[in-house]
Design a protein around this motif. Structure first.
Motif, PDB file in Angstrom:
ATOM      1  N   UNK A  92      23.013 -32.921-119.939  1.00 20.55           N
ATOM      2  CA  UNK A  92      24.455 -33.217-119.847  1.00 20.55           C
ATOM      3  C   UNK A  92      24.748 -34.712-119.960  1.00 20.55           C
ATOM      4  N   UNK A  93      23.972 -35.424-120.797  1.00 22.32           N
ATOM      5  CA  UNK A  93      24.142 -36.886-120.861  1.00 22.32           C
ATOM      6  C   UNK A  93      25.580 -37.275-121.228  1.00 22.32           C
ATOM      7  N   UNK A  94      26.187 -36.517-122.138  1.00 21.61           N
ATOM      8  CA  UNK A  94      27.547 -36.848-122.562  1.00 21.61           C
ATOM      9  C   UNK A  94      28.609 -36.356-121.601  1.00 21.61           C
ATOM     10  N   UNK A  95      28.240 -35.490-120.692  1.00 18.28           N
ATOM     11  CA  UNK A  95      29.230 -34.932-119.768  1.00 18.28           C
ATOM     12  C   UNK A  95      29.368 -35.765-118.498  1.00 18.28           C
ATOM     13  N   UNK A  96      28.374 -36.601-118.189  1.00 15.08           N
ATOM     14  CA  UNK A  96      28.436 -37.625-117.167  1.00 15.08           C
ATOM     15  C   UNK A  96      28.583 -37.113-115.722  1.00 15.08           C
ATOM     16  N   UNK A  97      27.478 -36.891-115.098  1.00 15.68           N
ATOM     17  CA  UNK A  97      27.489 -36.620-113.655  1.00 15.68           C
ATOM     18  C   UNK A  97      26.141 -37.061-113.076  1.00 15.68           C
ATOM     19  N   UNK A 129      25.826 -37.218 -99.891  1.00 16.11           N
ATOM     20  CA  UNK A 129      25.776 -37.172-101.358  1.00 16.11           C
ATOM     21  C   UNK A 129      26.980 -37.925-101.932  1.00 16.11           C
ATOM     22  N   UNK A 130      26.721 -38.877-102.822  1.00 12.02           N
ATOM     23  CA  UNK A 130      27.812 -39.566-103.532  1.00 12.02           C
ATOM     24  C   UNK A 130      27.729 -39.151-105.000  1.00 12.02           C
ATOM     25  N   UNK A 131      28.804 -38.561-105.512  1.00 13.79           N
ATOM     26  CA  UNK A 131      28.839 -38.062-106.889  1.00 13.79           C
ATOM     27  C   UNK A 131      29.533 -39.077-107.788  1.00 13.79           C
ATOM     28  N   UNK A 132      28.914 -39.399-108.908  1.00 14.00           N
ATOM     29  CA  UNK A 132      29.519 -40.401-109.798  1.00 14.00           C
ATOM     30  C   UNK A 132      29.396 -39.998-111.265  1.00 14.00           C
ATOM     31  N   UNK A 133      29.998 -40.845-112.121  1.00  9.36           N
ATOM     32  CA  UNK A 133      30.050 -40.586-113.551  1.00  9.36           C
ATOM     33  C   UNK A 133      28.697 -40.939-114.174  1.00  9.36           C
ATOM     34  N   UNK A 134      27.744 -40.037-114.066  1.00 14.19           N
ATOM     35  CA  UNK A 134      26.351 -40.335-114.400  1.00 14.19           C
ATOM     36  C   UNK A 134      25.749 -41.121-113.240  1.00 14.19           C
ATOM     37  N   UNK A 183      18.092 -42.379-102.801  1.00 17.76           N
ATOM     38  CA  UNK A 183      17.514 -41.753-103.999  1.00 17.76           C
ATOM     39  C   UNK A 183      18.663 -41.410-104.940  1.00 17.76           C
ATOM     40  N   UNK A 184      18.481 -41.695-106.231  1.00 18.97           N
ATOM     41  CA  UNK A 184      19.508 -41.293-107.204  1.00 18.97           C
ATOM     42  C   UNK A 184      18.926 -40.271-108.175  1.00 18.97           C
ATOM     43  N   UNK A 185      19.779 -39.382-108.616  1.00 19.09           N
ATOM     44  CA  UNK A 185      19.412 -38.334-109.586  1.00 19.09           C
ATOM     45  C   UNK A 185      20.538 -38.217-110.619  1.00 19.09           C
ATOM     46  N   UNK A 186      20.258 -37.514-111.707  1.00 24.45           N
ATOM     47  CA  UNK A 186      21.267 -37.390-112.764  1.00 24.45           C
ATOM     48  C   UNK A 186      21.277 -35.997-113.386  1.00 24.45           C
ATOM     49  N   UNK A 202      32.293 -47.532-105.635  1.00 28.26           N
ATOM     50  CA  UNK A 202      32.327 -46.769-106.893  1.00 28.26           C
ATOM     51  C   UNK A 202      33.690 -46.943-107.550  1.00 28.26           C
ATOM     52  N   UNK A 203      33.692 -47.143-108.875  1.00 24.52           N
ATOM     53  CA  UNK A 203      34.946 -47.551-109.525  1.00 24.52           C
ATOM     54  C   UNK A 203      35.807 -46.429-110.091  1.00 24.52           C
ATOM     55  N   UNK A 204      35.163 -45.337-110.565  1.00 25.20           N
ATOM     56  CA  UNK A 204      35.994 -44.393-111.313  1.00 25.20           C
ATOM     57  C   UNK A 204      35.943 -42.987-110.715  1.00 25.20           C
ATOM     58  N   UNK A 205      36.688 -42.092-111.319  1.00 19.94           N
ATOM     59  CA  UNK A 205      36.686 -40.685-110.920  1.00 19.94           C
ATOM     60  C   UNK A 205      36.140 -39.896-112.086  1.00 19.94           C
ATOM     61  N   UNK A 206      35.173 -39.069-111.835  1.00 21.44           N
ATOM     62  CA  UNK A 206      34.589 -38.299-112.947  1.00 21.44           C
ATOM     63  C   UNK A 206      35.572 -37.233-113.407  1.00 21.44           C
TER      64      UNK A 206
END
Ligand code: PLP
Length: 383
Positions: A250-255, A107-112, A240-243, A272-276
């Motif tokens: 949680x569109x504004x909360x970004x995960x 699992x890779x977790x990202x900002x959205x 597979x990607x999910x949001x 991946x560039x950023x940290x959530x």
């Protein structure tokens, strides 16, 4: 599953305690610094729709975030001085892994999910074209293309506007960078037939990596039957990607996240560039297991969708069979004119996609907002 739940509950309880003890301190600090006088009231519409606007253009879930997510956000905001702990990241990865029968390493977790999709486009775009249906959520493929990485090979839709899997498969060679599918698709809202999709994905994955963007899968009639996650552990080269932006509200909360083989996940993590924010992790931990909220959201979305479908059908207009929180229909008028006419009534819908100039996408929202759309539609289409 049991272990993950217990850990999460401990985390929540810790949140409750921290919230109670820190509430007073925050006000005192702000007053001392004078940065935000205690009397300052932010514009209530600084975020979210402006007063009176029915926001039906972005496929959000206005019933979110759930109370469980909000409780966690409050807890996390109070810990905002600190980088997100590895334990919180691990906890969310574990919850997702447990639910999907994979390991946290997969699992890779990202900002959205936009971020992980962009990373995937950057990695695989370098190796060849991104083969995709003509209409799909192309923002992240374009992100790579706009930087000179790869190209999009768009395959026309079938006559019924479903994804033409046979035509896509016919395009795939070992030179293909990646196949990108969106199921259910955006903006059509349509789900591919599960058996046809899975067998096509398996054959294509023998030649190249296949990405399935499942941002709206939780909203489909049968998410378990339609997801391609099971193909990953069968050893197929599938991502597979999910949001958390859609059913979780949680569109504004970004995960968001991807699930793939552990090896592919490692490759994606490297790009991946950023940290959530810690608030995103905490909210997602709170929301993920909130089955009551998920069921409630789905019920409200389906209720709204039935209203929209009925209105469109009554007007004798063509629409696609959606299993998402939006409906794509052919108004017979210029989509951008429909958008303007709706905007004049403070109703926000999507404008034109590509050369589909007579097709409009309307998102589900609060029932009263969807009612306003349904009342306005006959006049706006000139019926
Ligand atoms: C199909 C699809 N995938 C991914 C996304 C990205 O959403 P997020 O970055 O909020 O997860 C969207 C956004 O609307 C979408 O429609």
């Amino acid at each position: 599953m049991k272990m993950a739940f217990d850990v999460s509950r401990r985390f929540l309880m810790a949140g409750g305690l921290a919230t109670a003890s820190l509430a007073g301190c925050a006000t005192t600090a702000a007053e001392t610094q004078g940065a935000f006088p205690a009397t300052a009231t932010p514009d209530p519409y600084l975020l979210g729709p402006k007063e009176g606007v029915a926001l039906l253009s972005r496929n959000e879930n206005p019933y979110g975030p759930s109370k469980a997510a909000l409780k966690m956000v409050e807890y996390a905001a109070n810990k905002g001085a600190y980088y997100t702990s590895p334990e919180a990241i691990q906890m969310l990865a574990q919850l997702i892994a447990d639910k999907n029968g994979v390991t946290p390493e997969q699992v890779v977790l990202t900002t959205g999910s936009g971020e992980v999709l962009s990373a995937i486009a950057m990695i695989y775009g370098k190796t060849g074209p991104i083969v995709a249906p003509r209409l799909f959520w192309d923002t992240t493929a374009l992100y790579a293309v706009n930087q000179g990485v790869g190209s999009i090979d768009r395959v026309p839709l079938a006559a019924d506007m479903s994804v033409d899997l046979a035509a896509i498969e016919a395009k795939v060679t070992s030179e293909t960078g990646i196949v990108q599918l969106c199921n259910p698709n955006n903006p059509t809202g349509m789900v591919s037939d599960a058996a046809t999709l899975k067998s096509a994905v398996k054959r294509m994955a023998a030649k190249t990596t296949v990405l399935v963007d499942e941002a709206y899968m939780e909203l489909a009639d049968d998410p378990e039957g339609n997801t391609c996650i099971g193909l990953i552990d069968e050893g197929h080269d599938v991502i597979v990607t999910r949001t958390f932006s859609k059913i979780f509200g949680m569109a504004g909360l970004r995960m968001g996240y991807s699930i793939s083989s552990a090896e592919t996940a490692e490759k994606i993590r490297g790009v991946v560039m950023s940290w959530s924010p810690c608030t995103s992790y905490a909210a997602a931990i709170g929301a993920y297991q909130d089955e009551a909220f998920i069921a409630y959201s789905k019920q409200k979305i389906v209720e709204a969708r039935e209203m929209v479908n009925m209105t469109i059908d009554t007007l004798g207009l063509e629409r696609l069979p959606s299993q998402t929180n939006f409906v794509y229909f052919k108004s017979g008028k210029e989509a951008n004119d429909i958008q303007k006419a709706m905007a004049a009534k403070l109703i926000s819908v999507r404008g034109q996609y590509m050369d589909y100039n007579e097709w409009t996408r309307v998102s589900m929202g609060k029932i009263e907002d969807v009612e306003r759309f349904c009342k306005a539609l006959p006049e706006v289409v000139g019926a």
